[in-house]
Design a protein around this motif. Structure first.
Motif, mmCIF file in Angstrom:
data_model
loop_
_atom_site.group_PDB
_atom_site.id
_atom_site.type_symbol
_atom_site.label_atom_id
_atom_site.label_comp_id
_atom_site.label_asym_id
_atom_site.label_seq_id
_atom_site.Cartn_x
_atom_site.Cartn_y
_atom_site.Cartn_z
ATOM 1 N N HIS A 35 -22.128 -1.879 0.826
ATOM 2 C CA HIS A 35 -23.461 -1.704 1.071
ATOM 3 C C HIS A 35 -24.068 -2.925 1.655
ATOM 4 C CE1 HIS A 35 -27.767 -2.006 -0.542
ATOM 5 N NE2 HIS A 35 -27.702 -0.650 -0.187
ATOM 6 N N ALA A 36 -23.685 -4.044 1.325
ATOM 7 C CA ALA A 36 -24.102 -5.462 1.828
ATOM 8 C C ALA A 36 -23.456 -5.579 3.170
ATOM 9 C CB ALA A 36 -23.260 -6.647 1.064
ATOM 10 N N ALA A 37 -22.231 -4.766 3.763
ATOM 11 C CA ALA A 37 -22.011 -4.783 4.961
ATOM 12 C C ALA A 37 -22.895 -3.827 5.981
ATOM 13 C CB ALA A 37 -20.489 -4.439 5.213
ATOM 14 N N GLY A 38 -23.347 -3.008 5.404
ATOM 15 C CA GLY A 38 -24.535 -2.096 6.030
ATOM 16 C C GLY A 38 -23.660 -1.021 6.394
ATOM 17 N N LEU A 39 -22.620 -0.485 5.728
ATOM 18 C CA LEU A 39 -21.962 0.566 6.112
ATOM 19 C C LEU A 39 -22.753 1.950 5.779
ATOM 20 C CD1 LEU A 39 -18.513 -0.235 5.089
ATOM 21 C CD2 LEU A 39 -19.121 -0.107 7.315
ATOM 22 N N ALA A 40 -22.784 3.220 6.248
ATOM 23 C CA ALA A 40 -23.484 4.264 6.210
ATOM 24 C C ALA A 40 -23.480 4.923 4.697
ATOM 25 C CB ALA A 40 -22.761 5.329 7.134
ATOM 26 N N GLY A 41 -22.404 4.601 4.012
ATOM 27 C CA GLY A 41 -22.233 5.136 2.699
ATOM 28 C C GLY A 41 -20.866 5.077 1.997
ATOM 29 N N ALA A 42 -20.888 5.049 0.749
ATOM 30 C CA ALA A 42 -19.562 4.934 -0.198
ATOM 31 C C ALA A 42 -19.806 5.925 -1.408
ATOM 32 C CB ALA A 42 -19.419 3.552 -0.567
ATOM 33 N N SER A 43 -18.977 6.442 -1.721
ATOM 34 C CA SER A 43 -18.832 7.487 -2.859
ATOM 35 C C SER A 43 -17.651 7.014 -3.624
ATOM 36 C CB SER A 43 -18.888 8.812 -2.583
ATOM 37 O OG SER A 43 -20.175 8.934 -2.127
ATOM 38 N N VAL A 44 -17.714 7.232 -5.208
ATOM 39 C CA VAL A 44 -16.451 7.096 -5.947
ATOM 40 C C VAL A 44 -16.491 8.160 -6.629
ATOM 41 C CG1 VAL A 44 -15.834 5.560 -7.925
ATOM 42 C CG2 VAL A 44 -17.277 4.605 -6.245
ATOM 43 N N PHE A 45 -15.011 8.669 -6.550
ATOM 44 C CA PHE A 45 -14.659 9.762 -7.209
ATOM 45 C C PHE A 45 -13.661 9.613 -8.192
ATOM 46 C CE2 PHE A 45 -16.196 10.701 -3.028
ATOM 47 C CZ PHE A 45 -16.913 11.730 -3.290
ATOM 48 N N ARG A 46 -13.895 10.090 -9.643
ATOM 49 C CA ARG A 46 -12.719 9.756 -10.714
ATOM 50 C C ARG A 46 -11.869 11.070 -10.970
ATOM 51 N NH1 ARG A 46 -14.220 9.797 -16.969
ATOM 52 N NH2 ARG A 46 -12.733 8.458 -17.692
ATOM 53 N N GLY A 47 -10.659 10.813 -10.667
ATOM 54 C CA GLY A 47 -9.626 12.027 -10.741
ATOM 55 C C GLY A 47 -9.514 12.147 -12.354
ATOM 56 N N ILE A 48 -8.786 13.314 -12.651
ATOM 57 C CA ILE A 48 -8.580 13.845 -13.803
ATOM 58 C C ILE A 48 -7.113 13.552 -14.324
ATOM 59 C CG2 ILE A 48 -10.248 15.478 -14.008
ATOM 60 C CD1 ILE A 48 -8.590 17.780 -13.522
ATOM 61 N N GLU A 49 -6.167 13.671 -12.875
ATOM 62 C CA GLU A 49 -5.005 13.282 -13.420
ATOM 63 C C GLU A 49 -4.300 12.707 -12.031
ATOM 64 O OE1 GLU A 49 -1.151 15.207 -15.824
ATOM 65 O OE2 GLU A 49 -2.574 16.665 -14.596
ATOM 66 N N GLY A 50 -3.214 11.918 -12.219
ATOM 67 C CA GLY A 50 -2.522 11.221 -10.905
ATOM 68 C C GLY A 50 -1.611 10.517 -11.162
ATOM 69 N N PHE A 51 -1.057 10.184 -10.338
ATOM 70 C CA PHE A 51 0.049 8.910 -10.494
ATOM 71 C C PHE A 51 0.104 8.279 -8.955
ATOM 72 C CE2 PHE A 51 2.844 12.088 -8.920
ATOM 73 C CZ PHE A 51 3.796 11.611 -7.813
ATOM 74 N N GLY A 52 0.686 7.192 -9.184
ATOM 75 C CA GLY A 52 0.739 6.450 -7.618
ATOM 76 C C GLY A 52 2.239 5.403 -7.616
ATOM 77 N N ALA A 53 2.214 4.487 -7.073
ATOM 78 C CA ALA A 53 3.077 3.596 -6.884
ATOM 79 C C ALA A 53 4.020 3.125 -8.066
ATOM 80 C CB ALA A 53 2.813 2.172 -5.975
ATOM 81 N N SER A 54 3.374 3.235 -9.180
ATOM 82 C CA SER A 54 4.261 2.881 -10.542
ATOM 83 C C SER A 54 4.785 3.994 -11.166
ATOM 84 C CB SER A 54 3.059 2.282 -11.394
ATOM 85 O OG SER A 54 2.116 3.316 -11.914
ATOM 86 N N SER A 55 4.567 5.261 -10.617
ATOM 87 C CA SER A 55 5.108 6.394 -10.942
ATOM 88 C C SER A 55 4.620 6.797 -12.488
ATOM 89 C CB SER A 55 6.602 6.331 -10.986
ATOM 90 O OG SER A 55 6.982 6.380 -9.493
ATOM 91 N N LEU A 56 3.707 6.124 -13.080
ATOM 92 C CA LEU A 56 3.169 6.560 -14.232
ATOM 93 C C LEU A 56 2.044 7.408 -13.917
ATOM 94 C CD1 LEU A 56 2.801 2.816 -15.874
ATOM 95 C CD2 LEU A 56 4.450 4.697 -16.517
ATOM 96 N N ILE A 57 2.084 8.610 -14.840
ATOM 97 C CA ILE A 57 0.931 9.638 -14.723
ATOM 98 C C ILE A 57 -0.012 9.294 -15.620
ATOM 99 C CG2 ILE A 57 0.610 12.112 -14.991
ATOM 100 C CD1 ILE A 57 3.500 12.844 -14.337
ATOM 101 N N HIS A 58 -1.190 9.514 -15.055
ATOM 102 C CA HIS A 58 -2.473 8.890 -15.836
ATOM 103 C C HIS A 58 -3.224 10.283 -15.865
ATOM 104 C CE1 HIS A 58 -1.666 4.566 -15.152
ATOM 105 N NE2 HIS A 58 -1.426 4.891 -14.139
ATOM 106 N N THR A 59 -3.741 10.678 -17.093
ATOM 107 C CA THR A 59 -4.345 11.969 -17.184
ATOM 108 C C THR A 59 -5.480 11.832 -18.080
ATOM 109 O OG1 THR A 59 -3.843 14.008 -17.889
ATOM 110 C CG2 THR A 59 -2.701 12.630 -18.927
#
Length: 126
Positions: A35-59
């Motif tokens: 917002h401070a950089a004047g970009l057009a917009g930003a949205s945050v989405f919360r997932g219900i389940e997933g995993f990443g580089a750590s390979s831990l499943i978050h649910t």
């Protein structure tokens, strides 16, 4: 208001809900910096389940409540503006995934904008 139609770049930052920057949620810091950089917009989405580089499943399932659900922060703007913003992420995103994708903006309008706006192909939106 920023005018945005046609070719654009989508920046997506995947991180965990518990990731912080100076004791506040990292996703919130990214949104405020965008917002401070004047970009057009930003949205945050919360997932219900997933995993990443750590390979831990978050649910969000009841039997295994997680306090670190997946979060995606999505920002769309012109390529030069998004690329100029990337160094700000280098300082604060230490874990996670940052991606860039080409996209096409068909309509970008806020509340109170003229409802008779035309898109990039001259089609009238109502």
């Amino acid at each position: 208001m920023t005018r945005l139609t046609g070719r654009a770049l989508r920046l997506t930052v995947f991180l965990g809900e518990s990731d912080t920057w100076h004791h506040k949620p990292l996703y919130s810091e990214i949104v405020h910096r965008a917002h401070a950089a004047g970009l057009a917009g930003a949205s945050v989405f919360r997932g219900i389940e997933g995993f990443g580089a750590s390979s831990l499943i978050h649910t969000a399932r009841l039997l295994s409540l997680s306090e670190d659900l997946p979060i995606a922060v999505v920002i769309v703007d012109t390529e030069p503006r998004v690329r100029a913003f990337l160094p700000q992420l280098d300082d604060i995103v230490t874990e996670g995934l940052v991606t860039l994708e080409d996209c096409e903006v068909i309509r970008y309008a806020g509340r109170g904008d003229d409802p008779g706006t035309t898109d990039t192909k001259g089609k009238k939106w109502l």
